[in-house]
Design an enzyme around this catalytic site. Structure first.
Site, PDB file in Angstrom:
ATOM      1  N   GLN A  33       0.492  -1.017   0.308  1.00  0.00           N
ATOM      2  CA  GLN A  33       0.112  -0.165   0.394  1.00  0.00           C
ATOM      3  C   GLN A  33       0.721   1.316  -0.222  1.00  0.00           C
ATOM      4  O   GLN A  33       1.840   1.339   0.535  1.00  0.00           O
ATOM      5  CB  GLN A  33      -0.642   0.179   1.384  1.00  0.00           C
ATOM      6  CG  GLN A  33      -0.232  -0.255   2.423  1.00  0.00           C
ATOM      7  CD  GLN A  33      -1.351   0.028   3.852  1.00  0.00           C
ATOM      8  OE1 GLN A  33      -2.017  -0.267   3.874  1.00  0.00           O
ATOM      9  NE2 GLN A  33      -0.484  -1.518   4.748  1.00  0.00           N
ATOM     10  N   HIS A  64      -8.764   5.744  19.561  1.00  0.00           N
ATOM     11  CA  HIS A  64      -7.982   4.260  19.767  1.00  0.00           C
ATOM     12  C   HIS A  64      -8.826   4.403  22.117  1.00  0.00           C
ATOM     13  O   HIS A  64      -8.846   3.193  22.223  1.00  0.00           O
ATOM     14  CB  HIS A  64      -6.493   5.227  20.422  1.00  0.00           C
ATOM     15  CG  HIS A  64      -6.181   5.156  19.530  1.00  0.00           C
ATOM     16  ND1 HIS A  64      -5.055   6.075  19.000  1.00  0.00           N
ATOM     17  CD2 HIS A  64      -6.370   3.772  18.431  1.00  0.00           C
ATOM     18  CE1 HIS A  64      -4.500   5.559  17.239  1.00  0.00           C
ATOM     19  NE2 HIS A  64      -5.350   4.513  16.622  1.00  0.00           N
ATOM     20  N   ASP A  88      -0.469   1.417  13.722  1.00  0.00           N
ATOM     21  CA  ASP A  88      -0.262   2.695  15.061  1.00  0.00           C
ATOM     22  C   ASP A  88      -0.343   2.574  16.315  1.00  0.00           C
ATOM     23  O   ASP A  88       0.906   3.664  16.790  1.00  0.00           O
ATOM     24  CB  ASP A  88      -1.393   3.571  14.494  1.00  0.00           C
ATOM     25  CG  ASP A  88      -2.343   3.856  14.702  1.00  0.00           C
ATOM     26  OD1 ASP A  88      -2.359   3.163  15.677  1.00  0.00           O
ATOM     27  OD2 ASP A  88      -3.711   4.407  14.514  1.00  0.00           O
ATOM     28  N   GLU A 108      -0.377  -7.012  12.080  1.00  0.00           N
ATOM     29  CA  GLU A 108      -1.050  -5.937  11.372  1.00  0.00           C
ATOM     30  C   GLU A 108      -0.043  -6.389   9.653  1.00  0.00           C
ATOM     31  O   GLU A 108       0.081  -7.161   9.670  1.00  0.00           O
ATOM     32  CB  GLU A 108      -0.146  -4.301  11.850  1.00  0.00           C
ATOM     33  CG  GLU A 108       0.729  -3.723  10.815  1.00  0.00           C
ATOM     34  CD  GLU A 108      -0.601  -3.398  10.261  1.00  0.00           C
ATOM     35  OE1 GLU A 108      -0.165  -2.762   9.010  1.00  0.00           O
ATOM     36  OE2 GLU A 108      -1.545  -2.378  10.705  1.00  0.00           O
ATOM     37  N   ASP A 161      -8.998  -2.965  14.119  1.00  0.00           N
ATOM     38  CA  ASP A 161      -8.620  -1.370  14.569  1.00  0.00           C
ATOM     39  C   ASP A 161      -8.934  -0.994  13.167  1.00  0.00           C
ATOM     40  O   ASP A 161      -7.352  -1.084  12.059  1.00  0.00           O
ATOM     41  CB  ASP A 161      -7.105  -1.337  15.415  1.00  0.00           C
ATOM     42  CG  ASP A 161      -7.340   0.453  15.190  1.00  0.00           C
ATOM     43  OD1 ASP A 161      -8.315   0.937  14.634  1.00  0.00           O
ATOM     44  OD2 ASP A 161      -5.772   0.439  15.809  1.00  0.00           O
ATOM     45  N   PRO A 168     -10.666  -3.504  -0.231  1.00  0.00           N
ATOM     46  CA  PRO A 168      -9.906  -5.103  -0.420  1.00  0.00           C
ATOM     47  C   PRO A 168      -9.014  -5.266   0.252  1.00  0.00           C
ATOM     48  O   PRO A 168      -8.889  -6.489   0.529  1.00  0.00           O
ATOM     49  CB  PRO A 168      -8.996  -4.791  -1.846  1.00  0.00           C
ATOM     50  CG  PRO A 168      -9.858  -3.138  -2.180  1.00  0.00           C
ATOM     51  CD  PRO A 168     -10.088  -2.910  -1.349  1.00  0.00           C
TER      52      PRO A 168
END
Length: 287
Positions: A33, A64, A88, A108, A161, A168
């Protein structure tokens, strides 16, 4: 104002939030990305993934704190949590304030997100990545949770998150099949906490994801918060396999005090209860 360089942050197919850029963009294209870090006056530094706004210095505490504490304080003593996305570190930072938490897995997709945050926005994780209770597993979050489930791991909290359920990279994480994996990965009192999206700008997305939650879990509990970077009203929903009684104000206040969590800028026990009171146009999205 109109002559200053601006950033267009999409809210929907036909609307965007325009923010003035105050410094050159810092950007990187990973194999997965495009990651950008922008500098602004109103939001401070903010980061985007493929052009979609993720979090900013000025208002990240809203999403958060809400994502972590609405779920964690609904649970009597959460120990193990997994954050889907969460590169993050902000949600993990908030979870670690609960003394009962012994283990947080961050699932992640992209290592470059963590590297960028640590270099450009270290206030978001605030050291969370280096906490001994935290492990970061890179790769598709669905594959990560499936592997954890197969290895016998169960979680008291599963936090989504993720902001774009139709992106996608995220769409399959909101499917019926994956939500069933989430359900099977919860402990007896476990809670999954999902971001539904904007009830104004992303109405169909909100309706679709909430219906899937209702198909898989006992009656979900929605919560309406306000996130300036996301265009205002923003919906979350907590869900469990067996719907426990919602804690009352006294219980929430006692839990917050017992856990010695202070200095929060958004969450408080009264708001915990109040954010489940929804305007009619939002209720229409959820029926």
């Amino acid at each position: 104002m109109k002559h200053l360089p601006t950033i267009a942050l999409p809210l929907s197919d036909d609307a965007a939030l325009h923010v003035v850029r105050t410094a050159p963009v810092v950007e990187h294209t990973s194999p997965l990305q495009h990651i950008s870090v922008e500098s602004t006056t109103s939001f401070g530094k903010l980061y985007t993934l493929d052009g979609d706004a993720m979090a900013s210095q000025a208002d990240e505490f809203i999403i958060h704190e809400s994502l972590a504490h609405l779920a964690a304080l609904s649970h009597p003593a959460p120990q193990r949590a997994i954050v889907l996305g969460g590169g993050d570190g902000g949600s993990t930072r908030e979870l670690l304030k609960h003394p009962s938490i012994t283990h947080v897995t961050i699932a992640e997709l992209d290592r470059a997100v963590v590297d960028t945050i640590e270099a450009q926005l270290p206030s978001l994780p605030a050291g969370a990545f280096n906490d001994a209770r935290v492990r970061v597993l890179f790769g598709d979050a669905a594959a990560t949770l499936t592997a954890c489930h197969a290895a016998g791991e169960r979680f008291d909290l599963i936090l989504f998150d993720l902001t774009q359920s139709d992106h996608p990279a995220c769409a399959h994480l909101h499917s019926d099949n994956f939500l069933r994996i989430c359900a099977a990965s919860l402990t007896g009192q476990g809670i999954v906490h999902v971001q539904l999206g904007s009830p104004f700008h992303q109405r169909q997305q909100v309706t679709t994801v909430f219906q899937r939650l209702k198909d898989v879990f006992a009656t979900p509990t929605p919560a309406l918060i306000d996130v300036p970077l996301y265009g205002g009203p923003w919906l979350l929903a907590r869900a469990s396999n067996a719907r426990p009684p919602e804690p009352d104000l006294a219980t929430l206040t006692q839990r917050l005090a017992a856990r010695r969590i202070t200095g929060l800028r958004y969450y408080n026990p009264a708001l915990h209860l109040a954010c489940s009171a929804l305007p009619n146009y939002v209720l229409d999205c959820l029926t």
